[in-house]
Design a protein around this motif. Structure first.
Motif, PDB file in Angstrom:
ATOM      1  N   GLY A 249     -46.693 -16.050  28.093  1.00  0.00           N
ATOM      2  CA  GLY A 249     -45.749 -15.549  27.291  1.00  0.00           C
ATOM      3  C   GLY A 249     -44.338 -16.234  27.167  1.00  0.00           C
ATOM      4  N   ASP A 250     -43.381 -15.569  26.506  1.00  0.00           N
ATOM      5  CA  ASP A 250     -42.116 -16.344  26.162  1.00  0.00           C
ATOM      6  C   ASP A 250     -42.267 -17.505  25.471  1.00  0.00           C
ATOM      7  OD1 ASP A 250     -40.987 -13.802  26.910  1.00  0.00           O
ATOM      8  OD2 ASP A 250     -39.960 -14.781  28.592  1.00  0.00           O
ATOM      9  N   LEU A 251     -43.174 -17.404  24.238  1.00  0.00           N
ATOM     10  CA  LEU A 251     -43.041 -18.650  23.770  1.00  0.00           C
ATOM     11  C   LEU A 251     -41.862 -18.864  22.818  1.00  0.00           C
ATOM     12  CD1 LEU A 251     -46.094 -17.432  21.719  1.00  0.00           C
ATOM     13  CD2 LEU A 251     -46.062 -19.058  23.659  1.00  0.00           C
ATOM     14  N   VAL A 252     -41.112 -17.953  22.617  1.00  0.00           N
ATOM     15  CA  VAL A 252     -39.736 -18.138  21.793  1.00  0.00           C
ATOM     16  C   VAL A 252     -38.502 -17.769  22.361  1.00  0.00           C
ATOM     17  CG1 VAL A 252     -41.036 -17.733  19.722  1.00  0.00           C
ATOM     18  CG2 VAL A 252     -40.097 -15.997  20.866  1.00  0.00           C
ATOM     19  N   ASP A 253     -37.403 -18.271  21.496  1.00  0.00           N
ATOM     20  CA  ASP A 253     -35.907 -17.912  22.123  1.00  0.00           C
ATOM     21  C   ASP A 253     -35.608 -19.148  23.051  1.00  0.00           C
ATOM     22  OD1 ASP A 253     -36.110 -15.593  20.856  1.00  0.00           O
ATOM     23  OD2 ASP A 253     -36.351 -14.228  22.279  1.00  0.00           O
TER      24      ASP A 253
ATOM     25  N   ARG B  78     -39.806  -6.898  17.447  1.00  0.00           N
ATOM     26  CA  ARG B  78     -39.140  -5.669  17.052  1.00  0.00           C
ATOM     27  C   ARG B  78     -37.946  -5.919  16.036  1.00  0.00           C
ATOM     28  NH1 ARG B  78     -39.374  -1.169  20.469  1.00  0.00           N
ATOM     29  NH2 ARG B  78     -37.621  -0.296  19.223  1.00  0.00           N
ATOM     30  N   ARG B  79     -37.104  -6.999  16.256  1.00  0.00           N
ATOM     31  CA  ARG B  79     -35.982  -7.186  15.506  1.00  0.00           C
ATOM     32  C   ARG B  79     -36.594  -7.643  14.045  1.00  0.00           C
ATOM     33  NH1 ARG B  79     -31.647 -11.067  14.403  1.00  0.00           N
ATOM     34  NH2 ARG B  79     -32.302 -12.550  15.861  1.00  0.00           N
TER      35      ARG B  79
ATOM     36  N   GLU C 194     -31.245  -1.488  23.682  1.00  0.00           N
ATOM     37  CA  GLU C 194     -30.793  -1.770  24.956  1.00  0.00           C
ATOM     38  C   GLU C 194     -30.541  -3.229  25.170  1.00  0.00           C
ATOM     39  OE1 GLU C 194     -33.522   2.027  25.250  1.00  0.00           O
ATOM     40  OE2 GLU C 194     -33.665  -0.074  24.029  1.00  0.00           O
ATOM     41  N   VAL C 195     -31.264  -4.325  24.455  1.00  0.00           N
ATOM     42  CA  VAL C 195     -31.123  -5.614  24.703  1.00  0.00           C
ATOM     43  C   VAL C 195     -30.703  -6.428  23.274  1.00  0.00           C
ATOM     44  CG1 VAL C 195     -32.201  -7.631  25.391  1.00  0.00           C
ATOM     45  CG2 VAL C 195     -32.877  -5.525  26.695  1.00  0.00           C
ATOM     46  N   ASP C 196     -29.511  -7.097  23.556  1.00  0.00           N
ATOM     47  CA  ASP C 196     -29.393  -7.821  22.226  1.00  0.00           C
ATOM     48  C   ASP C 196     -30.013  -9.006  22.028  1.00  0.00           C
ATOM     49  OD1 ASP C 196     -28.091  -9.319  20.120  1.00  0.00           O
ATOM     50  OD2 ASP C 196     -25.971  -8.725  20.601  1.00  0.00           O
ATOM     51  N   HIS C 197     -31.015  -9.109  21.280  1.00  0.00           N
ATOM     52  CA  HIS C 197     -31.837 -10.143  21.121  1.00  0.00           C
ATOM     53  C   HIS C 197     -31.013 -11.601  20.823  1.00  0.00           C
ATOM     54  CE1 HIS C 197     -35.071 -12.713  18.649  1.00  0.00           C
ATOM     55  NE2 HIS C 197     -35.143 -13.090  19.898  1.00  0.00           N
TER      56      HIS C 197
ATOM     57  N   LEU D 206     -31.056 -16.246  18.261  1.00  0.00           N
ATOM     58  CA  LEU D 206     -30.224 -16.784  16.899  1.00  0.00           C
ATOM     59  C   LEU D 206     -31.220 -17.216  15.772  1.00  0.00           C
ATOM     60  CD1 LEU D 206     -26.846 -17.595  18.355  1.00  0.00           C
ATOM     61  CD2 LEU D 206     -27.338 -15.757  16.943  1.00  0.00           C
ATOM     62  N   TRP D 207     -32.070 -18.084  16.443  1.00  0.00           N
ATOM     63  CA  TRP D 207     -33.161 -18.838  15.553  1.00  0.00           C
ATOM     64  C   TRP D 207     -33.805 -18.030  14.451  1.00  0.00           C
ATOM     65  CZ3 TRP D 207     -38.159 -17.814  15.198  1.00  0.00           C
ATOM     66  CH2 TRP D 207     -38.692 -16.885  15.979  1.00  0.00           C
ATOM     67  N   LEU D 208     -33.949 -16.760  14.999  1.00  0.00           N
ATOM     68  CA  LEU D 208     -34.637 -15.909  13.989  1.00  0.00           C
ATOM     69  C   LEU D 208     -33.976 -15.698  12.816  1.00  0.00           C
ATOM     70  CD1 LEU D 208     -37.388 -14.189  13.622  1.00  0.00           C
ATOM     71  CD2 LEU D 208     -35.983 -12.278  14.666  1.00  0.00           C
ATOM     72  N   ASP D 209     -32.490 -15.601  12.825  1.00  0.00           N
ATOM     73  CA  ASP D 209     -31.572 -15.188  11.683  1.00  0.00           C
ATOM     74  C   ASP D 209     -31.635 -16.528  10.708  1.00  0.00           C
ATOM     75  OD1 ASP D 209     -30.541 -13.060  12.700  1.00  0.00           O
ATOM     76  OD2 ASP D 209     -29.232 -13.971  13.860  1.00  0.00           O
TER      77      ASP D 209
END
Length: 227
Positions: A52-56, A86-87, A95-98, A104-107
């Protein structure tokens, strides 16, 4: 905190090649490919399991679907998959700012890309049970709340328990030494450490391959030896 609720996925034994587990990738797929080359990974025979944690955080998170499309690549949901889907699907975890945790890559992705990424990450299981010649090996992203692996298959395994699987570092922080029964080994990522650690039959393999100066640990699930 809401969690993904997909079932545990059972994986049959690999009778022709090797199985590896790798720690958190965090969008550093080129570095991972280099590490795979060092162990002479054979995509015709071998399999790679992500904890898990492929991204970010890393520069190549947008490549996640390309990797998930590979027939030899398997992944469970980590907390960063949870934050991302979720975002991406319009229901962020308040509760958590992605964005402040490498998201930020998702934007930079189009709405269509965000939809595809969100749906694919949402569909990931949150645990693997992988058959090996020496017995089953479990993979859970962060922690396991019990000393008996069979609990993961019981109805009373609750949303709070799944939350532990995504987020907790309690076992490692407390250096809890007891083995988990009815499973050969359980493999975690999530907690970034300098070198692989073992507590009982629990292995922590996020050695910071996504960080400058870190490295990817590839744990051979047949031998339980890191490479």
């Amino acid at each position: 905190m809401p969690v993904v609720s997909n079932a545990v996925e059972r994986i049959p034994v690999n009778a022709v090649g090797r199985d590896f587990a790798v720690g958190d990738i965090h969008g550093c797929f080129t570095k991972l490919a280099i590490a795979m080359g060092k162990v002479h990974f054979d995509p015709q025979k071998d399999r790679l399991f992500s904890v898990g944690d492929l991204v970010d955080r890393g520069p190549e998170s947008h490549q996640v679907l390309t990797w998930l499309d590979q027939p030899w690549f398997y992944a469970i949901s980590g907390n960063h998959e949870l934050l991302t889907w979720r975002r991406a699907l319009g229901n962020p975890i308040k509760e958590v700012d992605h964005r402040q945790h490498g998201g930020l890559w998702l934007d930079a992705c189009s709405p269509e890309q965000q939809q595809r990424i969100g749906e694919r990450l949402q569909a990931l299981p949150w645990a693997f049970e992988i058959a090996t010649p020496e017995g089953p090996v479990g993979i859970v992203h962060a922690d396991f709340p019990y000393d008996d692996w069979r609990k993961i298959h019981e109805q009373e395994f609750s949303p709070e328990d799944i939350d532990v699987c995504h987020w907790s570092v309690q076992r490692y922080q407390q250096q809890y030494p007891h083995a988990i029964k009815n499973v050969r080994a359980v493999v975690h990522g999530h907690k970034t450490i300098n070198r692989m650690a073992q507590l009982g039959n629990v292995y922590f393999i996020d050695t910071g391959g996504w960080r400058s100066g870190g490295h990817f640990t590839l744990l051979n699930l047949h031998t339980l030896r890191p490479m």
